[in-house]
Design an enzyme around this catalytic site. Structure first.
Site, PDB file in Angstrom:
ATOM      1  N   ASP A 123       0.636  -1.019   0.170  1.00  0.00           N
ATOM      2  CA  ASP A 123       0.080  -0.030   0.090  1.00  0.00           C
ATOM      3  C   ASP A 123       0.917   1.117   0.074  1.00  0.00           C
ATOM      4  O   ASP A 123       1.814   1.268   0.538  1.00  0.00           O
ATOM      5  CB  ASP A 123      -0.971   0.020   1.199  1.00  0.00           C
ATOM      6  N   ILE A 124       0.579   2.232  -0.894  1.00  0.00           N
ATOM      7  CA  ILE A 124       1.524   3.340  -0.969  1.00  0.00           C
ATOM      8  C   ILE A 124       1.009   4.089   0.305  1.00  0.00           C
ATOM      9  O   ILE A 124      -0.121   4.389   0.562  1.00  0.00           O
ATOM     10  CB  ILE A 124       0.851   4.142  -2.123  1.00  0.00           C
ATOM     11  N   GLU A 162      -4.688   2.359  -4.272  1.00  0.00           N
ATOM     12  CA  GLU A 162      -3.041   2.433  -4.151  1.00  0.00           C
ATOM     13  C   GLU A 162      -2.605   1.252  -3.729  1.00  0.00           C
ATOM     14  O   GLU A 162      -1.672   1.332  -2.798  1.00  0.00           O
ATOM     15  CB  GLU A 162      -2.589   3.662  -3.195  1.00  0.00           C
TER      16      GLU A 162
END
Length: 166
Positions: free
Chosen positions: A43-44, A86
């Site tokens: 996950d960003i 994301e």
């Protein structure tokens, strides 16, 4: 939670049907042939901040940037998928828990050292990751992803830019 794989023009990652079929085949082969299989969910970190500060176009560039690094760093046998705005998943056949952790850590480090360059504008991006090892009780990809998601949640709750094991 039912995980839906996304794909398409933005990231050029496999489409929904291919990812589900590939993942179910990988789980079946893992069980049948007693082969290792691991799942890593990325996950960003602070993605909303990227969108809010630099705009949604830059957010799209960040997603493409991460997808490219993940694809370029993966083996042909691996499956790279985008499952959320994301969030990304790597399905790693013939990879045990330690190997998946090592790869996730290597990718996390690579991403943190390679800022997004858009026309000379550099944006630092980091990711957090959760690693799950597929065991006999995982009949579907959703159960393995759920464990990886729990580990990812722990990573995001701690200091971010880190990898946690399920």
């Amino acid at each position: 939670m039912l995980y839906k794989f996304k794909g398409g023009a933005l990231t050029r990652i496999f489409a929904l049907k291919s990812n589900i079929r590939i993942s179910q085949q990988a789980i079946a082969a893992s069980h049948r042939y007693k082969r290792s299989l691991s799942v890593v969910m990325f996950d960003i970190d602070f993605f909303k901040r990227i969108n809010d500060t630099h705009g949604h176009d830059m957010g799209d560039e960040a997603i493409k940037h991460i997808a490219k690094i993940l694809k370029m760093s993966s083996r042909n046998a691996d499956c790279v998928a985008r499952i959320g705005g994301e969030e990304f998943v790597l399905l790693l056949p013939d990879t045990d828990r330690a190997g998946a952790f090592k790869l996730a850590e290597k990718l996390r480090d690579r991403i943190s050292k390679k800022p997004l360059d858009v026309n000379g504008k550099f944006i630092d991006i980091t990711v957090s990751a959760g690693v799950s090892y597929v065991k006999e009780h995982h009949d579907t990809i959703e159960s393995a992803l759920s464990e990886a998601d729990d580990a990812l949640y722990k990573a995001k709750e701690s200091v971010r830019n880190n990898v946690q094991l399920a």
